[in-house]
Scaffold this motif. Sequence first.
Motif, short mmCIF file in Angstrom:
data_model
loop_
_atom_site.label_atom_id
_atom_site.label_comp_id
_atom_site.label_asym_id
_atom_site.label_seq_id
_atom_site.Cartn_x
_atom_site.Cartn_y
_atom_site.Cartn_z
N LEU A 239 0.57 -1.46 -0.17
CA LEU A 239 -0.02 -0.01 0.12
C LEU A 239 0.67 1.42 -0.09
CD1 LEU A 239 -2.52 -0.98 2.90
CD2 LEU A 239 -3.03 -1.07 0.31
N ALA A 240 0.12 2.38 -0.16
CA ALA A 240 0.90 3.75 -0.39
C ALA A 240 0.84 4.20 0.81
CB ALA A 240 0.34 4.78 -1.74
N PRO A 241 1.28 5.69 1.21
CA PRO A 241 1.78 5.93 2.57
C PRO A 241 0.32 6.47 3.00
CG PRO A 241 3.05 6.68 1.48
CD PRO A 241 2.47 5.79 0.55
N GLU A 242 -0.61 6.98 1.69
CA GLU A 242 -2.05 7.61 2.40
C GLU A 242 -3.27 6.02 2.34
OE1 GLU A 242 -1.04 8.10 -2.37
OE2 GLU A 242 -0.45 8.78 -0.18
N GLU A 243 -2.90 5.32 1.38
CA GLU A 243 -3.82 4.99 1.85
C GLU A 243 -3.27 3.54 3.26
OE1 GLU A 243 -4.32 1.99 -1.90
OE2 GLU A 243 -2.80 2.41 -1.96
N LEU A 244 -2.45 3.59 3.64
CA LEU A 244 -1.44 3.38 5.15
C LEU A 244 -2.96 3.73 6.47
CD1 LEU A 244 1.70 2.07 4.92
CD2 LEU A 244 -0.12 0.59 5.50
N ILE A 245 -2.07 5.45 6.89
CA ILE A 245 -3.12 6.13 6.98
C ILE A 245 -4.44 5.16 6.94
CG2 ILE A 245 -4.02 8.67 7.55
CD1 ILE A 245 -1.12 9.08 6.24
N GLU A 246 -5.09 5.54 5.68
CA GLU A 246 -6.44 5.53 6.11
C GLU A 246 -7.36 4.32 6.15
OE1 GLU A 246 -7.65 5.47 2.63
OE2 GLU A 246 -7.65 7.36 1.63
N LYS A 247 -5.71 3.12 6.53
CA LYS A 247 -6.44 1.92 7.15
C LYS A 247 -5.99 1.24 8.20
CE LYS A 247 -6.30 -0.91 3.27
NZ LYS A 247 -7.93 -2.46 3.75
N ALA A 248 -5.24 2.23 9.49
CA ALA A 248 -4.71 2.94 10.27
C ALA A 248 -5.40 2.28 12.15
CB ALA A 248 -4.46 4.61 11.30
N TYR B 169 -3.91 -1.27 13.64
CA TYR B 169 -4.07 -1.50 14.66
C TYR B 169 -5.32 -2.55 15.90
CZ TYR B 169 -4.47 0.25 19.74
OH TYR B 169 -4.55 0.20 21.29
N ALA B 170 -6.77 -3.29 15.12
CA ALA B 170 -7.25 -3.88 15.57
C ALA B 170 -6.10 -4.76 15.14
CB ALA B 170 -8.17 -4.06 15.03
N VAL B 171 -6.17 -5.11 14.01
CA VAL B 171 -5.57 -6.49 13.16
C VAL B 171 -4.42 -6.21 14.62
CG1 VAL B 171 -3.81 -7.41 12.24
CG2 VAL B 171 -6.14 -6.44 11.02
N GLN B 172 -3.22 -6.49 14.97
CA GLN B 172 -2.52 -5.56 16.02
C GLN B 172 -3.04 -6.56 16.97
OE1 GLN B 172 -0.59 -2.80 15.46
NE2 GLN B 172 1.01 -3.22 13.69
N MET B 173 -3.62 -5.57 17.23
CA MET B 173 -5.08 -6.03 18.99
C MET B 173 -4.77 -7.61 19.51
SD MET B 173 -4.42 -3.69 21.23
CE MET B 173 -5.76 -3.37 21.92
N THR B 174 -5.83 -8.07 17.87
CA THR B 174 -6.35 -8.86 17.75
C THR B 174 -5.81 -10.36 18.25
OG1 THR B 174 -7.94 -7.96 16.46
CG2 THR B 174 -7.78 -10.41 17.28
N ARG C 17 -14.57 -7.28 14.84
CA ARG C 17 -15.27 -7.16 16.03
C ARG C 17 -15.17 -6.09 17.24
NH1 ARG C 17 -20.50 -7.67 16.98
NH2 ARG C 17 -21.17 -7.15 19.00
N TRP C 18 -13.65 -6.52 17.26
CA TRP C 18 -12.96 -5.48 18.12
C TRP C 18 -13.30 -4.23 17.28
CZ3 TRP C 18 -9.59 -2.20 18.25
CH2 TRP C 18 -8.63 -1.78 19.71
N ILE C 19 -13.34 -3.78 16.21
CA ILE C 19 -12.86 -2.28 15.82
C ILE C 19 -15.08 -2.43 15.99
CG2 ILE C 19 -13.58 -1.27 13.97
CD1 ILE C 19 -11.56 -2.54 12.58
N ALA C 20 -15.56 -2.89 15.95
CA ALA C 20 -17.28 -2.65 16.50
C ALA C 20 -17.48 -2.24 17.76
CB ALA C 20 -17.99 -3.99 16.26
N GLU C 21 -16.82 -3.23 18.87
CA GLU C 21 -16.91 -2.38 19.78
C GLU C 21 -15.44 -1.80 20.35
OE1 GLU C 21 -17.08 -6.99 22.77
OE2 GLU C 21 -18.06 -7.23 21.84
N ASN C 22 -14.83 -1.52 20.12
CA ASN C 22 -13.46 -0.55 20.18
C ASN C 22 -13.30 0.71 19.52
OD1 ASN C 22 -13.18 -1.81 23.02
ND2 ASN C 22 -13.03 -3.93 22.18
N GLY C 23 -13.90 1.38 18.70
CA GLY C 23 -13.39 2.01 17.63
C GLY C 23 -11.80 2.62 18.24
N MET C 24 -11.06 3.40 17.50
CA MET C 24 -10.05 4.49 17.85
C MET C 24 -10.36 5.41 18.76
SD MET C 24 -7.06 3.11 16.24
CE MET C 24 -6.47 4.12 15.81
#
Length: 219
Positions: free
Chosen positions: A27-36, A40-45, A74-81
């Motif tokens: 991904l391009a840097p701007e795309e990574l920012i959009e997927k922040a 983060y949720a993947v890393q937490m999970t 599911r984590w994003i749905a319950e614990n958004g940024m």
Amino acid sequence: MENKNQALLFDRIQDNYNAFTTEWAALAPEELIEKAEEIYAVQMTKKHLMSCVDEQQAAWLLCYENPLEIMRDRWIAENGMEMVHDEDFSHALWAVMDCQDTERLYALAKEVEQSPDQDRPVTVREFIEKHQGVAYDMMTPGGYVYLTPEKAQLLLDGQSTKGHPGSPEYTLEIPAEELLEQEVVNARFSDGAWHLLSGYIHEMDMEQEQNPMEGVTLC
């Protein structure tokens, strides 16, 4: 080995994570920012899920091709940024298992044929080789052993390690081969480490084992 499903789930999640990181790398840097948030949720999970999963829940998650994706969403749905980050995935896990749409929304795992030797003992050597980069807190016939990832690699390289019968002041040397050839009886992952119970493998020579009916003539 008890808790075999938890060990298999750990491996599946690692494969899922590797696929995600490969995707992010393109991904391009701007795309990574959009997927922040997603990243983060993947890393937490990946970091915390295994501490909340029992054997039955692990078996359920293994029915899906990408359990990491399911729990991430599911984590994003319950614990958004913008919310409080909850490291306990127990409720999120209960929610996806209770949701009737989970099977419709996520791909099921392809059926895998069972290998003929799937029930054979898993040695400590095989387990460590399969799950590298983490610590091991072990209860062995020779005493308690704690291995950092670095010490685990040294053990694989043939270097003996230290254990104790319950009190660190009575440290004893455990040869690498003695420990590595033991069977993993129980495996549980929590707090960033595998907690293992190991024992000696008791092999039976099936060719020498006498059949109770051998030599008996039935009329």
